[in-house]
Motif scaffolding. Sequence first.
Motif, mmCIF file in Angstrom:
data_model
loop_
_atom_site.group_PDB
_atom_site.id
_atom_site.type_symbol
_atom_site.label_atom_id
_atom_site.label_comp_id
_atom_site.label_asym_id
_atom_site.label_seq_id
_atom_site.Cartn_x
_atom_site.Cartn_y
_atom_site.Cartn_z
ATOM 1 N N SER A 150 -4.956 70.370 27.216
ATOM 2 C CA SER A 150 -6.374 70.599 27.123
ATOM 3 C C SER A 150 -7.456 70.815 25.878
ATOM 4 C CB SER A 150 -7.624 70.539 28.143
ATOM 5 O OG SER A 150 -6.592 72.352 28.780
ATOM 6 N N SER A 151 -6.180 71.508 25.073
ATOM 7 C CA SER A 151 -6.711 72.414 23.878
ATOM 8 C C SER A 151 -6.351 71.463 22.765
ATOM 9 C CB SER A 151 -6.586 73.848 24.401
ATOM 10 O OG SER A 151 -5.649 74.358 24.329
ATOM 11 N N ARG A 152 -6.535 71.951 21.744
ATOM 12 C CA ARG A 152 -5.849 71.640 20.481
ATOM 13 C C ARG A 152 -4.554 72.881 20.262
ATOM 14 N NH1 ARG A 152 -9.450 72.242 14.845
ATOM 15 N NH2 ARG A 152 -10.677 70.634 16.341
ATOM 16 N N LYS A 153 -4.617 73.610 20.669
ATOM 17 C CA LYS A 153 -3.402 74.392 20.907
ATOM 18 C C LYS A 153 -2.973 73.796 21.701
ATOM 19 C CE LYS A 153 -1.047 78.798 20.704
ATOM 20 N NZ LYS A 153 -0.860 80.165 20.986
ATOM 21 N N GLU A 154 -2.545 73.000 22.365
ATOM 22 C CA GLU A 154 -1.411 72.447 23.853
ATOM 23 C C GLU A 154 -0.993 70.947 23.450
ATOM 24 O OE1 GLU A 154 -3.768 75.253 27.882
ATOM 25 O OE2 GLU A 154 -4.568 72.923 27.303
ATOM 26 N N ARG A 155 -1.644 70.262 22.636
ATOM 27 C CA ARG A 155 -1.612 69.096 22.258
ATOM 28 C C ARG A 155 -0.928 69.007 20.995
ATOM 29 N NH1 ARG A 155 -6.933 67.236 24.403
ATOM 30 N NH2 ARG A 155 -6.540 66.215 25.850
ATOM 31 N N ASN A 156 -0.673 70.494 20.426
ATOM 32 C CA ASN A 156 -0.466 70.877 19.288
ATOM 33 C C ASN A 156 0.928 70.616 19.692
ATOM 34 O OD1 ASN A 156 0.180 70.600 16.521
ATOM 35 N ND2 ASN A 156 0.927 72.640 16.524
ATOM 36 N N SER A 157 0.701 71.487 20.862
ATOM 37 C CA SER A 157 2.244 72.303 21.382
ATOM 38 C C SER A 157 3.301 71.173 22.122
ATOM 39 C CB SER A 157 2.324 73.225 22.314
ATOM 40 O OG SER A 157 1.696 74.079 21.894
ATOM 41 N N SER A 158 2.754 70.214 22.575
ATOM 42 C CA SER A 158 2.779 69.206 23.300
ATOM 43 C C SER A 158 3.458 67.945 22.770
ATOM 44 C CB SER A 158 2.095 68.222 24.443
ATOM 45 O OG SER A 158 2.356 66.796 24.311
ATOM 46 N N PHE A 159 3.085 67.975 20.929
ATOM 47 C CA PHE A 159 3.300 66.621 20.184
ATOM 48 C C PHE A 159 4.733 67.294 19.357
ATOM 49 C CE2 PHE A 159 2.362 66.240 15.128
ATOM 50 C CZ PHE A 159 3.432 65.057 15.015
ATOM 51 N N GLU A 160 4.648 68.354 18.784
ATOM 52 C CA GLU A 160 5.787 69.264 18.039
ATOM 53 C C GLU A 160 6.812 69.648 19.872
ATOM 54 O OE1 GLU A 160 6.786 73.956 17.435
ATOM 55 O OE2 GLU A 160 5.343 73.240 17.242
ATOM 56 N N LEU A 161 7.038 68.918 20.546
ATOM 57 C CA LEU A 161 7.871 69.153 22.232
ATOM 58 C C LEU A 161 8.566 67.953 21.862
ATOM 59 C CD1 LEU A 161 9.804 70.356 23.874
ATOM 60 C CD2 LEU A 161 7.523 69.399 25.238
ATOM 61 N N LEU A 162 7.929 67.323 21.576
ATOM 62 C CA LEU A 162 7.970 65.649 21.478
ATOM 63 C C LEU A 162 8.847 65.274 20.167
ATOM 64 C CD1 LEU A 162 5.119 64.165 22.671
ATOM 65 C CD2 LEU A 162 6.978 64.055 23.953
ATOM 66 N N PHE A 163 8.620 65.506 18.836
ATOM 67 C CA PHE A 163 9.170 65.719 17.961
ATOM 68 C C PHE A 163 10.736 66.209 17.568
ATOM 69 C CE2 PHE A 163 9.881 65.063 13.463
ATOM 70 C CZ PHE A 163 9.272 64.327 12.932
ATOM 71 N N THR A 164 10.037 67.404 18.441
ATOM 72 C CA THR A 164 11.670 67.688 18.263
ATOM 73 C C THR A 164 12.656 67.597 18.521
ATOM 74 O OG1 THR A 164 11.156 70.415 17.732
ATOM 75 C CG2 THR A 164 12.830 70.667 18.894
ATOM 76 N N LYS A 165 12.200 67.525 20.037
ATOM 77 C CA LYS A 165 13.519 66.117 21.156
ATOM 78 C C LYS A 165 13.451 64.681 20.029
ATOM 79 C CE LYS A 165 11.683 66.800 25.270
ATOM 80 N NZ LYS A 165 11.337 66.792 27.106
ATOM 81 N N GLN A 166 13.289 63.623 19.239
ATOM 82 C CA GLN A 166 13.431 62.765 18.706
ATOM 83 C C GLN A 166 13.604 63.024 17.313
ATOM 84 O OE1 GLN A 166 9.577 61.092 17.232
ATOM 85 N NE2 GLN A 166 11.121 60.187 15.461
#
Length: 219
Positions: A183-199
């Motif tokens: 729900s926060s910018r920090k949390e969404r950034n972490s979600s994005f980073e996790l997706l990119f790392t997996k890729q």
Amino acid sequence: MIEANKKAWFETVFTIYNRQLLKRYFKDIYLQFDQPLPSQAIFTINHSSWWDALVLFHLNRHVLKHDLFVMMHEKGLKDYPFFGKLGAYSVNRLSLKDIVKALNYSGTLLKEGKSVGLFPQGDEFHLEKRPLSFLPGTIALMEKNQDIPLIPVAFYYSFGHTKKQEIYINVGEPIYYHSLNGSSRKERNSSFELLFTKQLDSLKQIVVNEQIDSFQAIL
């Protein structure tokens, strides 16, 4: 910040030069990409090499074909001002005021129907460094442009069975702001980073195990 000074004639000339330069130092560039591409996007790329900007330019000219503008570090643009004629604009991450200006400029470009390229790590880091430590600017830009998808583009450099190294690229599926966890910018950034790392890690395993039949050569 330094705004882009994009010149179509320079892009045309540089396309020829850049391809020859890449062919001199790399065996080929291999691309894995099979889904439809939106007409406009925020492209995000991991940053591990001086070559990244030139590889991105080649990828866009020959495959993506977007009216692409790319944010780069102020020092890099001052050292290589020709990037400005290719659509690069600067950010000084040591200045909060400059960061805000660069993000606002990015938003203006998006509102004009252009696409934007970002290196969310901010600086160059070793290809194998984890965590990727993404800066929050990408999410800040998405907050104000929630209808424009983010396209994660993973670059992986590798030495194979020849003298020259190879570049492998995976263009991921579009990601929309509301699809990111948190729900926060920090949390969404972490979600994005996790997706990119997996890729990126998945691309690494494909290259290491030489499972590259689905890639096409684009150099």
